[in-house]
Scaffold this active site. Structure first.
Site, short mmCIF file in Angstrom:
data_model
loop_
_atom_site.label_atom_id
_atom_site.label_comp_id
_atom_site.label_asym_id
_atom_site.label_seq_id
_atom_site.Cartn_x
_atom_site.Cartn_y
_atom_site.Cartn_z
N GLU A 49 0.80 -1.16 -0.20
CA GLU A 49 -0.03 -0.03 -0.06
C GLU A 49 0.86 1.36 -0.15
O GLU A 49 1.69 1.24 0.77
CB GLU A 49 -0.94 0.17 1.25
CG GLU A 49 -1.71 1.15 1.08
CD GLU A 49 -2.85 1.46 2.46
OE1 GLU A 49 -2.61 0.97 3.58
OE2 GLU A 49 -3.65 2.34 2.17
N ASP A 121 -3.38 11.73 -2.57
CA ASP A 121 -3.57 13.16 -2.87
C ASP A 121 -3.73 13.44 -4.33
O ASP A 121 -2.96 12.87 -5.47
CB ASP A 121 -2.01 13.77 -2.31
CG ASP A 121 -1.79 13.63 -0.90
OD1 ASP A 121 -2.77 13.56 -0.29
OD2 ASP A 121 -0.49 13.83 -0.72
N LYS A 125 -4.37 20.78 -9.20
CA LYS A 125 -4.04 21.71 -10.32
C LYS A 125 -3.16 20.92 -11.51
O LYS A 125 -2.48 20.17 -11.18
CB LYS A 125 -2.92 22.64 -9.79
CG LYS A 125 -3.35 23.55 -8.45
CD LYS A 125 -2.32 24.53 -8.16
CE LYS A 125 -3.04 25.50 -7.09
NZ LYS A 125 -2.18 26.10 -6.31
N ASP A 157 -12.02 10.00 -3.55
CA ASP A 157 -13.34 10.68 -3.66
C ASP A 157 -13.00 11.76 -4.82
O ASP A 157 -14.06 12.44 -5.06
CB ASP A 157 -13.57 11.28 -2.27
CG ASP A 157 -12.66 12.43 -2.02
OD1 ASP A 157 -11.34 12.21 -2.24
OD2 ASP A 157 -12.95 13.52 -2.03
N THR A 195 -11.12 3.32 4.47
CA THR A 195 -10.06 3.97 5.23
C THR A 195 -10.44 5.14 6.26
O THR A 195 -11.51 5.41 6.04
CB THR A 195 -8.88 4.53 4.26
OG1 THR A 195 -9.53 5.48 3.53
CG2 THR A 195 -8.67 3.40 3.18
N TYR A 197 -9.91 8.35 5.44
CA TYR A 197 -10.37 9.41 4.45
C TYR A 197 -11.60 8.75 4.19
O TYR A 197 -12.60 9.98 3.94
CB TYR A 197 -9.19 9.35 3.38
CG TYR A 197 -8.35 10.97 3.99
CD1 TYR A 197 -8.72 12.04 3.22
CD2 TYR A 197 -7.38 10.69 4.68
CE1 TYR A 197 -8.08 13.15 3.30
CE2 TYR A 197 -6.63 11.76 4.91
CZ TYR A 197 -6.72 12.89 4.37
OH TYR A 197 -6.15 13.92 4.69
N GLU A 198 -11.78 7.75 3.74
CA GLU A 198 -13.14 7.00 3.07
C GLU A 198 -14.43 7.37 4.12
O GLU A 198 -15.15 7.94 3.80
CB GLU A 198 -12.81 5.70 2.76
CG GLU A 198 -13.98 5.02 1.98
CD GLU A 198 -13.68 3.44 1.81
OE1 GLU A 198 -12.41 3.32 1.62
OE2 GLU A 198 -14.61 2.78 1.43
C1 LIG Z 1 -4.88 11.78 1.70
S1 LIG Z 1 -3.97 10.74 2.65
C2 LIG Z 1 -4.80 9.02 2.64
C3 LIG Z 1 -4.29 8.32 3.91
C4 LIG Z 1 -5.06 6.88 3.91
N1 LIG Z 1 -4.56 5.99 2.62
C5 LIG Z 1 -6.60 6.90 3.87
O1 LIG Z 1 -7.27 6.61 2.78
O2 LIG Z 1 -7.06 7.22 4.93
C6 LIG Z 1 -2.58 10.58 1.58
C7 LIG Z 1 -1.38 9.93 2.06
O3 LIG Z 1 -0.46 9.45 1.24
C8 LIG Z 1 0.87 9.93 1.70
N2 LIG Z 1 1.55 10.14 0.43
C9 LIG Z 1 1.24 11.16 -0.53
N3 LIG Z 1 2.27 11.17 -1.58
C10 LIG Z 1 2.86 10.20 -1.26
C11 LIG Z 1 4.37 9.85 -1.91
N4 LIG Z 1 4.65 10.38 -2.89
N5 LIG Z 1 5.12 8.82 -1.22
C12 LIG Z 1 4.69 8.26 -0.15
N6 LIG Z 1 3.44 8.60 0.61
C13 LIG Z 1 2.61 9.75 0.07
C14 LIG Z 1 0.44 11.09 2.50
O4 LIG Z 1 1.53 11.38 3.42
C15 LIG Z 1 -0.79 10.84 3.15
O5 LIG Z 1 -0.54 10.11 4.56
#
Ligand SMILES: C[S@@+](CC[C@H](N)C(=O)[O-])C[C@H]1O[C@@H](n2cnc3c(N)ncnc32)[C@H](O)[C@@H]1O
Length: 216
Positions: A49, A121, A125, A157, A195, A197-198
């Site tokens: 993951e 993420d 943009k 989402d 998750t 966030y979900e």
């Molecule tokens: C929006 S959060 C979602 C967290 C979790 N997967 C959830 O659904 O609850 C996105 C996560 O991805 C991590 N992340 C974003 N870009 C990343 C990258 N390039 N490499 C490793 N982790 C990354 C961020 O630090 C963050 O914890």
């Protein structure tokens, strides 16, 4: 399709005092060298993951599937610490910290049998499209580290990220399946593990979008 009105995700994590020192207590769970991941696992299949946040999804997968191994990669060390604190007796889960875009090129070929991208993420943009975790170069990198035919599962989402992902898959002639704009109402996703966030987005009345494809 580009929807620039979407917000950038921001997951709050309180600053943790003496983070480096606290993480040391979990050295046995934290892999440091992306080039030697395979050495740290037994013969069971290994799933990945990326961006596991606080780790709930991956920990639950490890609990439900003792016959498989799991690796989580997360940019935030503070989140990794949170996740590692919850491992308990599980012996089929390990973690790595860092930006996956830097780690991927160093990883061995054909290592993983599954990949999960949960609420990555969206980088809404247009000029940031290369940072999205479904940018086509990354999809090609995933193919290399995954065994052919491995399942890749993506939930979000974000309509921007979802449309972008479908376009990138199409450009690479990859076939998405179990595509849904309402994951919680879709029987093909009934084994879903939500998750953090979900749950948050769902409670706000937002639809959860999902798709799967197989690596080549
Ligand atoms: C929006 S959060 C979602 C967290 C979790 N997967 C959830 O659904 O609850 C996105 C996560 O991805 C991590 N992340 C974003 N870009 C990343 C990258 N390039 N490499 C490793 N982790 C990354 C961020 O630090 C963050 O914890």
């Amino acid at each position: 399709m580009e929807l620039t009105t979407e917000r950038v995700y921001w997951m709050r994590v309180r600053k943790i005092k003496n983070l480096e020192q606290k993480i040391k207590a979990y050295d046995h769970l934290l892999l440091k060298n992306p080039g030697t991941i395979g050495q740290h696992f037994d013969q069971k299949s290994l799933e990945l993951e990326i961006g596991f946040g606080k780790g709930d999804f991956l920990l639950e997968m490890a609990r439900r599937h003792p016959e498989r191994n799991f690796l989580g990669i997360e940019r935030s060390s503070a989140f990794a610490l949170k996740a590692m604190r919850e491992v308990g007796d599980l012996d089929n889960i390990r973690f790595m910290t860092g930006n996956v875009q830097n780690l991927l090129p160093l990883m061995e070929d054909n290592l993983f049998s599954g990949l999960y991208l949960n609420f990555s993420d969206p980088w809404p943009k247009p000029r940031h499209y290369k940072r999205r975790l479904t940018y086509r170069q990354l999809l090609l990198d995933y193919d290399r580290i995954l065994k052919p035919g491995s399942l890749v599962q993506i939930k979000t989402d974000s309509k921007t990220l979802f449309a972008f992902t479908l376009e990138e898959l199409f450009a690479l002639k990859k076939q998405a399946f179990d595509v849904t704009l309402d994951l919680h109402g879709d029987a093909r996703w009934k084994e879903n593990i939500p998750t953090i966030y979900e749950e948050k987005f769902s409670a706000q009345g937002k639809s959860i979008l999902g798709l799967r494809y197989r690596s080549e």
